[in-house]
Write an enzyme that holds these catalytic residues in place. Structure first.
Site, short mmCIF file in Angstrom:
data_model
loop_
_atom_site.label_atom_id
_atom_site.label_comp_id
_atom_site.label_asym_id
_atom_site.label_seq_id
_atom_site.Cartn_x
_atom_site.Cartn_y
_atom_site.Cartn_z
N LYS A 1 0.85 -1.20 0.00
CA LYS A 1 0.00 0.00 0.00
C LYS A 1 0.88 1.24 0.00
O LYS A 1 1.83 1.34 0.77
CB LYS A 1 -0.89 0.01 1.24
CG LYS A 1 -1.59 1.35 1.51
CD LYS A 1 -2.16 1.41 2.92
CE LYS A 1 -1.08 1.39 3.98
NZ LYS A 1 -0.38 2.70 4.13
N PRO B 1 9.23 -5.56 3.89
CA PRO B 1 9.78 -5.31 5.22
C PRO B 1 8.65 -5.10 6.24
O PRO B 1 7.56 -4.63 5.91
CB PRO B 1 10.58 -4.01 5.03
CG PRO B 1 10.81 -3.89 3.57
CD PRO B 1 9.65 -4.55 2.90
N VAL B 2 8.93 -5.48 7.48
CA VAL B 2 7.96 -5.35 8.56
C VAL B 2 8.04 -3.94 9.14
O VAL B 2 9.10 -3.32 9.18
CB VAL B 2 8.24 -6.41 9.65
CG1 VAL B 2 7.33 -6.22 10.85
CG2 VAL B 2 8.09 -7.81 9.06
N ALA B 3 6.87 -3.41 9.57
CA ALA B 3 6.78 -2.06 10.17
C ALA B 3 7.40 -1.02 9.26
O ALA B 3 8.24 -0.22 9.66
CB ALA B 3 7.46 -2.04 11.55
N SER B 4 6.92 -1.00 8.01
CA SER B 4 7.55 -0.15 7.00
C SER B 4 6.61 0.83 6.32
O SER B 4 6.99 1.49 5.35
CB SER B 4 8.21 -1.03 5.92
OG SER B 4 7.25 -1.88 5.30
N ILE C 1 3.85 0.35 4.49
CA ILE C 1 3.25 -0.01 3.20
C ILE C 1 2.27 -1.19 3.33
O ILE C 1 2.09 -1.95 2.39
CB ILE C 1 4.34 -0.33 2.15
CG1 ILE C 1 5.37 -1.32 2.69
CG2 ILE C 1 5.01 0.95 1.67
CD1 ILE C 1 6.40 -1.76 1.64
N SER D 1 -1.38 -5.93 7.27
CA SER D 1 -2.75 -5.62 6.82
C SER D 1 -2.99 -6.15 5.42
O SER D 1 -4.07 -6.67 5.11
CB SER D 1 -2.97 -4.10 6.85
OG SER D 1 -2.94 -3.61 8.17
N ALA D 2 -1.98 -6.03 4.55
CA ALA D 2 -2.11 -6.55 3.19
C ALA D 2 -2.25 -8.06 3.19
O ALA D 2 -3.03 -8.63 2.41
CB ALA D 2 -0.90 -6.13 2.35
N ASP E 1 -6.19 -0.40 8.45
CA ASP E 1 -5.70 -0.49 7.08
C ASP E 1 -6.26 -1.68 6.31
O ASP E 1 -6.10 -1.77 5.10
CB ASP E 1 -4.17 -0.60 7.05
CG ASP E 1 -3.48 0.73 7.32
OD1 ASP E 1 -4.18 1.75 7.45
OD2 ASP E 1 -2.24 0.74 7.40
#
Length: 324
Positions: A24, A116-119, A121, A125-126, A156
């Protein structure tokens, strides 16, 4: 065999299904207020990329007494290794939808973790949204039910279920897909994503913004249609309200933005979400790919990916197995 993304696939197929947990990207993000319960009100224009996690689900009923098999692979799988499978948002999404429609849990969920985690995007959630799309298609769950479940999982998740160019309001649960002319302008554009591989906590960014004394922003004024330069000019007049506090917490974000803006052909650059991923838009995916090769060579310690903006949600496919 390929399936169009959507719903109403009940009874079709007998094996696993796969789709993309698409990244996202917030083209702009205004914090317009705060509810009494502490959740922030947002105004954002989001698009999704053909860059993301591979999500595979075997939606058919578990044998009696069995538990859902959860498989986690990919470059960034280790960042989630400390999370129990039942607590992973993708697994929680499956449990929530199954409980809502009184279905047995699916046999298997597999995530190939490429984002990547906590990025900033989408990430988890995706993945959760991809699981909801896959299960709702196989089980014939109406879209309003899916979106209601998505809204209960996180702010999200609903926009990631839609996974198309959309205007976002409320705390993220109000999703209005763009009209055809504007969606057509954005769909197919190239983009480069770059992250310095330093995680950034969304609550920490909002806390830093509050500490700075920042006030609420008005919703952005964007054209309903028109040509691409007009849209990009309107986006340039908007902002990402979370970028200034994110740069305070992680100053390298400014370096990422600068490096992206300097790439040949980059026509719009900004940080996405709460960071630290930043993006640059290009006229074509080929231009984005060439630029990403240059950036990856110059910044080998960063995560760099190139792709295109999706005009519609990622398609659903049948797949032989999660490991194929």
């Amino acid at each position: 065999m390929s399936r169009a993304a959507g719903y109403g696939l009940a009874g079709a197929g007998t094996g696993p299904l796969e789709t993309l947990g698409a990244a996202k990207i917030n083209l702009h993000l205004h914090v317009t207020g705060r509810r009494d319960d502490g959740y922030h009100l947002l105004d954002s224009l989001v698009v999704f990329a053909d860059i993301g996690d591979r999500v595979v689900v075997d939606p058919w009923p578990l044998p009696a007494g069995a538990e859902t098999v959860f498989r986690l692979t990919g470059r960034f799988a280790a960042d989630l290794a400390c999370t129990m499978p039942a607590d992973n948002l993708a697994m929680r999404a499956a449990a929530a939808l199954a409980g809502r429609v009184n279905r047995p849990l699916p046999r298997m969920i597999a995530l190939d973790k490429r984002l990547p985690v906590a990025s900033g995007i989408g990430g988890g959630s995706a993945d959760a949204a991809a699981v909801l799309r896959l299960l709702s298609g196989a089980w014939g769950v109406p879209r309003p039910v899916v979106m209601d479940v998505a809204g209960q999982l996180g702010a999200d998740v609903a926009m990631c279920v839609a996974a198309c160019p959309a205007r976002i309001a409320g705390v993220g649960e109000v999703v209005t897909p763009l009209g055809h002319p504007t969606a057509r302008l954005l769909g197919g554009m190239g983009l480069v994503l770059a992250n310095p591989l330093m995680p950034l906590s969304t609550p920490a960014v909002f806390k830093a913004r509050a500490a700075s004394g920042a006030v609420a922003s008005a919703p952005a004024s964007l054209p309903d249609a028109g040509d691409l330069p007009q849209l990009l000019a309107a986006l340039a007049d908007a902002t990402n309200d979370l970028a200034p506090p994110a740069r305070v917490l992680l100053p390298v974000i400014a370096d990422v933005e600068t490096a992206l803006a300097a790439l040949p052909g980059a026509c719009f650059t900004r940080m996405s979400g709460s960071g630290a991923t930043c993006f640059a838009l290009f006229a074509s995916p080929d231009a984005a790919k060439a630029a990403s090769v240059r950036l990856a060579a110059a910044r080998p310690s960063w995560w760099v990916a190139a792709g295109r903006v999706l005009a519609v949600a990622p398609e659903i496919r049948e797949t032989p197995s999660a490991s194929s």
